[in-house]
Write an enzyme that holds these catalytic residues in place. Structure first.
Site, PDB file in Angstrom:
ATOM      1  N   GLY A   1       4.157  -4.575   1.483  1.00 48.35           N
ATOM      2  CA  GLY A   1       3.073  -3.989   0.706  1.00 48.35           C
ATOM      3  C   GLY A   1       1.978  -3.388   1.561  1.00 48.35           C
ATOM      4  O   GLY A   1       0.977  -2.915   1.047  1.00 48.35           O
ATOM      5  N   CYS A   2       2.164  -3.401   2.874  1.00 49.66           N
ATOM      6  CA  CYS A   2       1.190  -2.805   3.786  1.00 49.66           C
ATOM      7  C   CYS A   2       1.735  -1.468   4.271  1.00 49.66           C
ATOM      8  O   CYS A   2       2.912  -1.363   4.614  1.00 49.66           O
ATOM      9  CB  CYS A   2       0.944  -3.705   4.994  1.00 49.66           C
ATOM     10  SG  CYS A   2       0.178  -5.278   4.593  1.00 49.66           S
ATOM     11  N   ALA A   3       0.884  -0.454   4.300  1.00 51.08           N
ATOM     12  CA  ALA A   3       1.298   0.847   4.817  1.00 51.08           C
ATOM     13  C   ALA A   3       1.554   0.757   6.321  1.00 51.08           C
ATOM     14  O   ALA A   3       2.491   1.345   6.836  1.00 51.08           O
ATOM     15  CB  ALA A   3       0.241   1.902   4.518  1.00 51.08           C
ATOM     16  N   SER A   4       0.722   0.006   7.018  1.00 51.28           N
ATOM     17  CA  SER A   4       0.928  -0.254   8.446  1.00 51.28           C
ATOM     18  C   SER A   4       1.873  -1.438   8.574  1.00 51.28           C
ATOM     19  O   SER A   4       2.111  -2.169   7.621  1.00 51.28           O
ATOM     20  CB  SER A   4      -0.396  -0.625   9.115  1.00 51.28           C
ATOM     21  OG  SER A   4      -1.352   0.363   8.906  1.00 51.28           O
TER      22      SER A   4
END
Length: 138
Positions: free
Chosen positions: A47-50
């Site tokens: 769920g993290c873009a990074s």
């Protein structure tokens, strides 16, 4: 790593948001590097873009004390990881399960200054840590 109290005091002292972002980046630079062998799918926060990894350690008690390691491939996100770890690391699982780091980020005024992607990633980190704590506290 800086304590949560120090982080909150420092944020209160900084008026300018550019200074606050620089401080978040500095917190990330102070975060110890996560060993490469811990940067595995099991430790990756979804769920993290990074890319973000969080590793927990338990003292094995019935309501264990948890400590955390974390890392990210993005400077600001690495600073956010450092703040989340300052909120949760060194606390009992039952306390972590009921403590919402998003409220802490709200108190220092950081939530409204995060992009929607970073805010979603932050929530994913917090939810993962709290879910793990809930399982260990049960």
């Amino acid at each position: 790593m800086a304590s949560l109290d120090k982080i909150m005091d420092d944020f209160a002292f900084l008026d300018d948001w550019e200074d606050r972002y620089r401080y978040v980046i500095e917190l990330g630079k102070e975060l110890p590097d996560l060993a490469e062998d811990k940067k595995i799918a099991e430790n990756k926060v979804q769920g993290c873009a990074s890319q973000v990894w969080v590793v927990s350690h338990s003292d094995g008690e019935s309501d264990p004390m948890l400590t955390f390691e974390g890392d990210s491939d993005a400077h600001i996100v690495r600073g956010l990881v450092a703040i989340v770890l300052a909120v949760y690391s060194g606390k009992k699982a039952s306390e972590i399960a009921s403590l919402d780091a998003i409220e802490v980020f709200g108190k220092i005024g950081l939530v409204e200054h995060l992009s929607s992607q970073r805010a979603n990633g932050l929530r994913s980190m917090v939810n993962r840590i709290r879910a793990e704590a809930q399982l260990l506290a049960a």
